[in-house]
Design an enzyme around this catalytic site. Sequence first.
Site, PDB file in Angstrom:
ATOM      1  N   HIS A 202       0.813  -1.212   0.000  1.00  0.00           N
ATOM      2  CA  HIS A 202       0.000   0.000   0.000  1.00  0.00           C
ATOM      3  C   HIS A 202       0.846   1.263   0.000  1.00  0.00           C
ATOM      4  O   HIS A 202       0.389   2.324  -0.433  1.00  0.00           O
ATOM      5  CB  HIS A 202      -0.922   0.009   1.228  1.00  0.00           C
ATOM      6  CG  HIS A 202      -1.762   1.236   1.319  1.00  0.00           C
ATOM      7  ND1 HIS A 202      -2.761   1.509   0.419  1.00  0.00           N
ATOM      8  CD2 HIS A 202      -1.723   2.286   2.172  1.00  0.00           C
ATOM      9  CE1 HIS A 202      -3.324   2.669   0.732  1.00  0.00           C
ATOM     10  NE2 HIS A 202      -2.710   3.163   1.788  1.00  0.00           N
ATOM     11  N   CYS A 203       2.089   1.187   0.443  1.00  0.00           N
ATOM     12  CA  CYS A 203       2.853   2.414   0.683  1.00  0.00           C
ATOM     13  C   CYS A 203       3.640   2.910  -0.523  1.00  0.00           C
ATOM     14  O   CYS A 203       3.385   3.992  -1.048  1.00  0.00           O
ATOM     15  CB  CYS A 203       3.804   2.198   1.859  1.00  0.00           C
ATOM     16  SG  CYS A 203       2.963   1.988   3.447  1.00  0.00           S
ATOM     17  N   ILE A 204       4.639   2.149  -0.956  1.00  0.00           N
ATOM     18  CA  ILE A 204       5.625   2.678  -1.890  1.00  0.00           C
ATOM     19  C   ILE A 204       5.041   3.021  -3.267  1.00  0.00           C
ATOM     20  O   ILE A 204       5.433   4.025  -3.860  1.00  0.00           O
ATOM     21  CB  ILE A 204       6.818   1.704  -2.009  1.00  0.00           C
ATOM     22  CG1 ILE A 204       7.429   1.483  -0.617  1.00  0.00           C
ATOM     23  CG2 ILE A 204       7.882   2.267  -2.935  1.00  0.00           C
ATOM     24  CD1 ILE A 204       8.539   0.478  -0.584  1.00  0.00           C
TER      25      ILE A 204
ATOM     26  N   ASP B 109       2.338   6.359  -1.960  1.00  0.00           N
ATOM     27  CA  ASP B 109       2.678   7.504  -1.115  1.00  0.00           C
ATOM     28  C   ASP B 109       3.420   8.631  -1.833  1.00  0.00           C
ATOM     29  O   ASP B 109       3.148   9.807  -1.567  1.00  0.00           O
ATOM     30  CB  ASP B 109       3.501   7.039   0.091  1.00  0.00           C
ATOM     31  CG  ASP B 109       2.700   6.114   0.996  1.00  0.00           C
ATOM     32  OD1 ASP B 109       1.482   5.989   0.770  1.00  0.00           O
ATOM     33  OD2 ASP B 109       3.288   5.525   1.913  1.00  0.00           O
TER      34      ASP B 109
END
Length: 440
Positions: free
Chosen positions: A273-275, A278
């Site tokens: 979900h992050c890299i 974001d």
Amino acid sequence: MRREKQVLLEKINARQARVGVVGLGYVGLPLSLAFAEAGFPVTGLDIDARKVERLSKGECYFRHIDPEPVARLVRDKRLRATVDFAAVSELDCVSICVPTPLTPAREPDMSFIVDTAKAMAPHVRPDQLYVLESTTWPGTTEEVVKPILEGGGLVAGRDFFLAFSPERENPGSSHTAGTTAKVVGGYSPRCLEAALALYGAAVPKVVPVSSTRAAELTKLLENIFRSVNIAMVNEMKMLCDRMHLDVWEIIDAAATKGFGFMPFYPGPGLGGHCIPIDPFYLTWKAREFEMQTRFIELAGEINSGMPHYVVQRTFEALNGHGKALKGAKILVLGVAYKKDIDDMRESPAIRVIELLKEQGAEVAYHDPFVPKLPPMRAHSLELESVELSSERLREADAVMVLTDHSTVDYARVLRQARLVIDTRNATRGLPLSEEKVVRA
């Protein structure tokens, strides 16, 4: 506010503060466990009734999380779950761990944060602490969450406490909510003190920063650092392929320097979900300040283009074996975004499969952690994991390693497959690897 703060601090220090965690996903559930293990009574809130039902029975719904603490904490009544947001009024501290995806236009989707804040707003009372953990653009806590929570007339920093503490969950690793340092930024000095007390009681180290904005940007920097470096080695991989060099050999050799170099490794794209998401939160916010974050955007372009590169290399490899991609039987090994977990969020394997099917390939997959592809916001592939049988391996025109799960016998794959497209270096050093392996 001084009296309210003192009351809350006393409750936290005595482990009597009632803690709530909104969002019982990959971030919220481990955080709930960390608070409960630290001695706090914890209430998990989620709009997904299935998660709440399973957690209420003491069941863990993530493979990478030990089910024993879940069952024990629920049994001991230190952890409960509900879909009723009215429970917020009974809580002393609330951590918000909801998703922050992108819209189809690659802009921040604040709907989960906004909807959660609106659901909690009628239940805000004096001396409560609210902490946003969802990764987001600098200013979200004060510009989006604060006005909604203040809708009932109470004021942040005067009547209740408000802070931001970015999640640092890494599914499948030893770095969990209960073992990783927490960065904390408060809306005011008293808000910061309350948040530091709460997290300091459950994690090994708390790191205060000057504001909620500073804490929000800290998390973005952490993930952009990874995104940019992964993009660099992905570009290096494409260059090495043209130069007939082994990028993994080169990275491993460079890593022996011992200083001034940190190894990152290429792959079929970015997952989790992050890299993959974001960095675009910061590029969007940067436009408000009349700045174009070209370096960050270029990294995003390279990483998001890797599935196309993998499919092109597969096309070339099949062509070299006298086989067209259209009508080819492709067996994909691993669809989770990283090894040995069942997390499908933003997995590059999904885009690779879509591209293969668009070119007319017949695609099947094997993943012991993902028995069936779940429905996702932007994708819907009705596929189920197949057995990794000798027949499957032999009849496939190409076997693609997209996630290098340790449960797979890659030596067996090499013996029985005609062609292996290895995006994770899973076959390096194995007998016969150079005879039938294409690294992509």
